[in-house]
Design a protein around this motif. Sequence first.
Motif, PDB file in Angstrom:
ATOM      1  N   MET A 197      31.045  44.161 -14.268  1.00 32.52           N
ATOM      2  CA  MET A 197      32.320  44.843 -14.529  1.00 32.52           C
ATOM      3  C   MET A 197      33.217  44.201 -13.519  1.00 32.52           C
ATOM      4  O   MET A 197      32.964  44.049 -12.131  1.00 32.52           O
ATOM      5  N   GLN A 198      34.233  43.602 -13.994  1.00 32.98           N
ATOM      6  CA  GLN A 198      35.496  42.848 -13.045  1.00 32.98           C
ATOM      7  C   GLN A 198      36.611  43.623 -12.783  1.00 32.98           C
ATOM      8  O   GLN A 198      37.254  43.647 -11.881  1.00 32.98           O
ATOM      9  N   THR A 199      36.714  44.726 -13.840  1.00 34.87           N
ATOM     10  CA  THR A 199      38.007  45.600 -13.566  1.00 34.87           C
ATOM     11  C   THR A 199      37.605  47.066 -13.353  1.00 34.87           C
ATOM     12  O   THR A 199      38.752  47.585 -13.212  1.00 34.87           O
ATOM     13  N   LEU A 200      36.479  47.419 -13.413  1.00 34.17           N
ATOM     14  CA  LEU A 200      35.986  48.906 -13.430  1.00 34.17           C
ATOM     15  C   LEU A 200      34.991  48.812 -12.153  1.00 34.17           C
ATOM     16  O   LEU A 200      34.141  48.080 -11.983  1.00 34.17           O
ATOM     17  N   ARG A 201      35.085  49.979 -11.659  1.00 33.26           N
ATOM     18  CA  ARG A 201      33.984  50.329 -10.574  1.00 33.26           C
ATOM     19  C   ARG A 201      33.183  51.645 -11.280  1.00 33.26           C
ATOM     20  O   ARG A 201      33.801  52.648 -11.846  1.00 33.26           O
ATOM     21  N   VAL A 202      31.893  51.387 -11.631  1.00 36.92           N
ATOM     22  CA  VAL A 202      31.129  52.342 -12.424  1.00 36.92           C
ATOM     23  C   VAL A 202      29.964  52.788 -11.442  1.00 36.92           C
ATOM     24  O   VAL A 202      28.965  52.238 -10.878  1.00 36.92           O
ATOM     25  N   GLU A 203      30.107  54.312 -11.421  1.00 41.73           N
ATOM     26  CA  GLU A 203      28.726  54.991 -10.878  1.00 41.73           C
ATOM     27  C   GLU A 203      28.070  55.745 -11.774  1.00 41.73           C
ATOM     28  O   GLU A 203      28.580  56.662 -12.524  1.00 41.73           O
ATOM     29  N   ASP A 204      26.812  55.344 -12.033  1.00 42.17           N
ATOM     30  CA  ASP A 204      26.040  55.714 -13.072  1.00 42.17           C
ATOM     31  C   ASP A 204      24.876  56.887 -12.564  1.00 42.17           C
ATOM     32  O   ASP A 204      24.156  56.479 -11.628  1.00 42.17           O
ATOM     33  N   GLY A 205      25.108  58.255 -12.866  1.00 39.28           N
ATOM     34  CA  GLY A 205      24.264  59.006 -12.592  1.00 39.28           C
ATOM     35  C   GLY A 205      23.354  59.902 -13.668  1.00 39.28           C
ATOM     36  O   GLY A 205      23.757  59.371 -14.970  1.00 39.28           O
ATOM     37  N   ALA A 206      22.821  60.681 -13.281  1.00 35.87           N
ATOM     38  CA  ALA A 206      21.721  61.223 -14.213  1.00 35.87           C
ATOM     39  C   ALA A 206      22.439  62.229 -15.442  1.00 35.87           C
ATOM     40  O   ALA A 206      22.251  61.882 -16.567  1.00 35.87           O
ATOM     41  N   ASP A 207      23.409  62.849 -15.189  1.00 32.61           N
ATOM     42  CA  ASP A 207      24.322  63.609 -16.296  1.00 32.61           C
ATOM     43  C   ASP A 207      25.663  63.041 -16.185  1.00 32.61           C
ATOM     44  O   ASP A 207      26.412  63.784 -16.983  1.00 32.61           O
ATOM     45  N   ARG A 208      26.274  62.144 -15.502  1.00 36.07           N
ATOM     46  CA  ARG A 208      27.675  61.810 -15.741  1.00 36.07           C
ATOM     47  C   ARG A 208      27.742  60.113 -15.233  1.00 36.07           C
ATOM     48  O   ARG A 208      26.735  59.600 -14.692  1.00 36.07           O
ATOM     49  N   ILE A 209      28.715  59.645 -15.791  1.00 37.01           N
ATOM     50  CA  ILE A 209      29.235  58.542 -15.296  1.00 37.01           C
ATOM     51  C   ILE A 209      30.778  58.555 -14.818  1.00 37.01           C
ATOM     52  O   ILE A 209      31.671  59.329 -15.384  1.00 37.01           O
ATOM     53  N   VAL A 210      30.910  57.810 -13.646  1.00 40.29           N
ATOM     54  CA  VAL A 210      32.327  57.953 -13.063  1.00 40.29           C
ATOM     55  C   VAL A 210      32.823  56.575 -13.016  1.00 40.29           C
ATOM     56  O   VAL A 210      32.183  55.814 -12.828  1.00 40.29           O
ATOM     57  N   VAL A 211      33.999  56.463 -13.889  1.00 37.82           N
ATOM     58  CA  VAL A 211      34.647  55.144 -13.802  1.00 37.82           C
ATOM     59  C   VAL A 211      35.779  55.050 -13.078  1.00 37.82           C
ATOM     60  O   VAL A 211      36.699  55.858 -13.781  1.00 37.82           O
ATOM     61  N   THR A 212      36.180  54.132 -12.432  1.00 37.33           N
ATOM     62  CA  THR A 212      37.402  53.972 -11.616  1.00 37.33           C
ATOM     63  C   THR A 212      37.949  52.786 -12.158  1.00 37.33           C
ATOM     64  O   THR A 212      37.440  51.633 -12.023  1.00 37.33           O
ATOM     65  N   LEU A 213      39.150  52.745 -12.652  1.00 41.90           N
ATOM     66  CA  LEU A 213      39.978  51.479 -13.099  1.00 41.90           C
ATOM     67  C   LEU A 213      40.502  50.979 -11.805  1.00 41.90           C
ATOM     68  O   LEU A 213      40.852  51.656 -10.736  1.00 41.90           O
TER      69      LEU A 213
END
Length: 245
Positions: free
Chosen positions: A1-17
């Motif tokens: 990912m070049q434009t997003l920060r992605v935190e991958d969790g068990a029940d959710r994903i947090v995406v930061t532009l």
Amino acid sequence: MQTLRVEDGADRIVVTLDRPETRNAIDRAIVDELHEVCELLEREPRILIITGAGGTFASGADIGELRERRAEDARLGINVGLFVRIAALPMPVIAAVDGYALGGGAELAYAADLRIGTPRLRIGNPETGLGIIAAAGALWRLPELVGEPLAAEMVLTGRVLSGAEALAVRLVTELHEPDDLLAAANTLADRIAANDPLATRYTKAVLRAPRAEHPRAEQEAQAVLFESPEKMRRMGEFLARRNRP
């Protein structure tokens, strides 16, 4: 990912532009990478939290790219296709919106199931000032969210709502200080995650079903859930707690 920060969790994903040099303007790279996130969440349904880095959610579509687009690009529906896909994800989508959410950034927020913001939120659709229309969902989602009179004022005059104004019309459901916004989004996600995921998925699907499909849609969803082992487990635990001396 070049434009997003992605935190991958068990029940959710947090995406930061994360395009701070453009205040997170939505370009084709963001669109493509968000499609990758959608593909993952369609295979492995989880809650999605979308937010922006640097005190801005998304300042709009990338004007440099937008200026070069022509009629054939409009008909491709580059941004609206993504936002429709985000809205249709199996599990709820939470937009945690700080600072500017304008044009395409606002339309991305409108595609979420839940929106929370900050006092410094500024959200609206000034597209006509740039010689185009809000073509990625505002002209049909915004009237459903805030009512036609206010939606018409926003898209025809370019009125931008403050955080307090957005809260007053329930375009966002909560306001938090910027440093607390992501934690508040995760608190919402915790409340969703505590429920039965299958019941949550059916609730979202039926909630978004066309009016003509009701009440049949509820009946069919409930028929599946009435046979669910998780329903039996949860109701059994409820009855056990209620019957304790």
